[in-house]
Scaffold this motif. Sequence first.
Motif, short mmCIF file in Angstrom:
data_model
loop_
_atom_site.label_atom_id
_atom_site.label_comp_id
_atom_site.label_asym_id
_atom_site.label_seq_id
_atom_site.Cartn_x
_atom_site.Cartn_y
_atom_site.Cartn_z
N SER A 228 0.81 -1.21 0.00
CA SER A 228 0.00 0.00 0.00
C SER A 228 0.84 1.27 0.00
O SER A 228 0.30 2.37 -0.10
CB SER A 228 -0.93 0.01 1.22
OG SER A 228 -1.83 -1.07 1.17
N ASN A 229 2.16 1.13 0.12
CA ASN A 229 3.06 2.29 0.05
C ASN A 229 3.30 2.63 -1.42
O ASN A 229 4.10 2.01 -2.10
CB ASN A 229 4.39 1.99 0.75
CG ASN A 229 4.24 1.86 2.24
OD1 ASN A 229 3.32 2.41 2.84
ND2 ASN A 229 5.14 1.11 2.87
N ARG A 230 2.56 3.63 -1.90
CA ARG A 230 2.61 3.98 -3.31
C ARG A 230 3.42 5.26 -3.52
O ARG A 230 3.60 6.07 -2.61
CB ARG A 230 1.19 4.18 -3.85
CG ARG A 230 0.25 3.01 -3.56
CD ARG A 230 0.75 1.72 -4.23
NE ARG A 230 0.86 1.89 -5.64
CZ ARG A 230 -0.19 1.77 -6.49
NH1 ARG A 230 -1.38 1.48 -6.01
NH2 ARG A 230 -0.03 1.95 -7.79
N VAL A 231 3.89 5.42 -4.74
CA VAL A 231 4.69 6.59 -5.09
C VAL A 231 3.87 7.87 -4.95
O VAL A 231 4.39 8.93 -4.57
CB VAL A 231 5.26 6.44 -6.52
CG1 VAL A 231 5.88 7.74 -7.01
CG2 VAL A 231 6.29 5.32 -6.57
N LYS A 232 2.58 7.80 -5.23
CA LYS A 232 1.73 8.99 -5.15
C LYS A 232 1.61 9.53 -3.72
O LYS A 232 1.23 10.69 -3.52
CB LYS A 232 0.33 8.68 -5.69
CG LYS A 232 -0.40 7.60 -4.90
CD LYS A 232 -1.75 7.28 -5.50
CE LYS A 232 -2.46 6.20 -4.70
NZ LYS A 232 -3.78 5.85 -5.30
N ALA A 267 8.07 -10.89 -3.60
CA ALA A 267 8.33 -10.81 -5.04
C ALA A 267 8.73 -9.39 -5.44
O ALA A 267 9.67 -9.18 -6.22
CB ALA A 267 7.09 -11.26 -5.82
N VAL A 268 8.02 -8.39 -4.89
CA VAL A 268 8.36 -6.99 -5.19
C VAL A 268 9.74 -6.64 -4.65
O VAL A 268 10.54 -5.96 -5.31
CB VAL A 268 7.29 -6.05 -4.61
CG1 VAL A 268 7.72 -4.59 -4.77
CG2 VAL A 268 5.95 -6.28 -5.29
N TYR A 269 10.06 -7.13 -3.45
CA TYR A 269 11.38 -6.89 -2.87
C TYR A 269 12.48 -7.51 -3.74
O TYR A 269 13.55 -6.90 -3.94
CB TYR A 269 11.44 -7.46 -1.46
CG TYR A 269 12.79 -7.31 -0.79
CD1 TYR A 269 13.20 -6.09 -0.27
CD2 TYR A 269 13.66 -8.40 -0.69
CE1 TYR A 269 14.44 -5.95 0.33
CE2 TYR A 269 14.90 -8.28 -0.08
CZ TYR A 269 15.29 -7.05 0.42
OH TYR A 269 16.53 -6.93 1.01
N SER A 270 12.23 -8.71 -4.27
CA SER A 270 13.21 -9.35 -5.15
C SER A 270 13.43 -8.53 -6.42
O SER A 270 14.56 -8.41 -6.90
CB SER A 270 12.75 -10.77 -5.50
OG SER A 270 12.62 -11.57 -4.34
N ASP A 280 9.20 1.73 -10.75
CA ASP A 280 8.93 0.46 -11.42
C ASP A 280 8.21 -0.51 -10.49
O ASP A 280 7.25 -1.19 -10.89
CB ASP A 280 10.23 -0.16 -11.93
CG ASP A 280 10.90 0.70 -12.98
OD1 ASP A 280 10.19 1.45 -13.68
OD2 ASP A 280 12.15 0.64 -13.09
N ALA A 281 8.67 -0.57 -9.24
CA ALA A 281 8.03 -1.45 -8.27
C ALA A 281 6.60 -0.99 -7.97
O ALA A 281 5.72 -1.82 -7.69
CB ALA A 281 8.85 -1.50 -6.98
N LYS A 285 3.12 -3.09 -7.82
CA LYS A 285 2.21 -3.06 -6.67
C LYS A 285 0.78 -2.75 -7.11
O LYS A 285 -0.18 -3.30 -6.57
CB LYS A 285 2.67 -2.00 -5.67
CG LYS A 285 3.97 -2.31 -4.96
CD LYS A 285 4.35 -1.17 -4.02
CE LYS A 285 5.68 -1.42 -3.33
NZ LYS A 285 6.05 -0.29 -2.43
N GLY A 286 0.65 -1.86 -8.09
CA GLY A 286 -0.67 -1.48 -8.56
C GLY A 286 -1.45 -2.65 -9.13
O GLY A 286 -2.69 -2.65 -9.10
N ILE A 287 -0.74 -3.66 -9.67
CA ILE A 287 -1.43 -4.83 -10.21
C ILE A 287 -2.22 -5.54 -9.13
O ILE A 287 -3.35 -6.01 -9.34
CB ILE A 287 -0.41 -5.79 -10.86
CG1 ILE A 287 0.29 -5.10 -12.04
CG2 ILE A 287 -1.08 -7.08 -11.32
CD1 ILE A 287 1.38 -5.95 -12.67
N PHE A 288 -1.66 -5.62 -7.92
CA PHE A 288 -2.30 -6.36 -6.84
C PHE A 288 -3.20 -5.47 -5.97
O PHE A 288 -4.23 -5.92 -5.49
CB PHE A 288 -1.24 -7.02 -5.97
CG PHE A 288 -0.31 -7.92 -6.72
CD1 PHE A 288 -0.70 -9.18 -7.10
CD2 PHE A 288 0.97 -7.50 -7.07
CE1 PHE A 288 0.14 -10.01 -7.82
CE2 PHE A 288 1.83 -8.31 -7.78
CZ PHE A 288 1.41 -9.58 -8.15
N VAL A 289 -2.80 -4.21 -5.78
CA VAL A 289 -3.55 -3.33 -4.88
C VAL A 289 -4.78 -2.75 -5.57
O VAL A 289 -5.86 -2.66 -4.98
CB VAL A 289 -2.64 -2.21 -4.34
CG1 VAL A 289 -3.43 -1.25 -3.47
CG2 VAL A 289 -1.48 -2.81 -3.56
#
Length: 334
Positions: A228-232, A267-270, A280-281, A285-289
């Motif tokens: 839930s930590n997004r760039v926006k 997976a995102v951390y990897s 990019d990450a 994240k947006g795909i799942f959130v």
Amino acid sequence: MLSRSSFTSLVVGVFAVYVAHTCWVMYGIVYTRPCPAAAAAAAAGGGGDAGCVWPYLARRPKLQLSVYTTTRSNIGAESNVDLVLNVEDFDIESKFERTVNVSVPKKTRNNGTLYAYIFLHHAGVLPWLDSKQVHIVSPLTTYMVPKPEEINLLTGESATQQIEAEKQTNALDEPVSHWRSRLTLNVMVEDFVFDGSSLPADVHRYMKMVQLGKTVHYLPILFIDQLSNRVKDLMVINRSTTELPLTVSYDKISLGKLRFWIHMQDAVYSLQQFGFSEKDADEVKGIFVDTNLYFLALTFFVAAFHLLFDFLAFKNDISFWKKKRSMIGMSTKA
């Protein structure tokens, strides 16, 4: 030599095995086998079985949620920490969201890191004195290349009314410290009895166990939703900033979703370890959130079958042209 029908059957068979294996892996993530002796132990009085790990939340303790901030990654006592949120009589079943102002130390304003220590402990007892407290650490800052100023194409003016002087001096390709304005917390609320001989490795690292009498209990599983930590939600930290807002939101979570979320965060951390930037990450994240999980699963199956049909159509095209001996009846474009 395999016939064409045999080859098609082989491809369809491999595809079916792949889909079945994927479904089995996903089922193994969201479903956890309970302790087989839990029912018998509960009927006998709820104790005496050393093979099961029982939930401490089943005792319905009175809990308190405390959030501290510090510049240290490890703390051993109540020193150099600031209490930013204290929720007395914390109800694990009730969802809430609160916004607090956090004091930003000078070290953090100079591109340092600020950590949040989240404690779940017994009500009325300091977390440092509670042997059954659980805590988790999360950085409230991250390093990222600042976004360029947005320009209004009609007026040619900057989208912001005031451009800070320090922001003008920072090079756009130089990462600077950003503030994470959201902190999402979860507690696993299911009274699930684990099998001590086959604890899931993903959940095990979040578990803290205590011996109560003859039985082993696991304390409440506290989890931070990093997806839930997004760039926006990121904000540039300036040297003149002394306080920044932090929105702390809480919601309960089931065991199946908890395990799935842990795997997605790993997976995102990897990906970030392989060189993916914060932006990019964020797209991953947006795909799942931002997408319903059931719709995401449906998209996977549709894409998988589409790939199979594309392969079979391509195979038929090859077979057609391979058997063609003349161009009679065919157009020049074909």
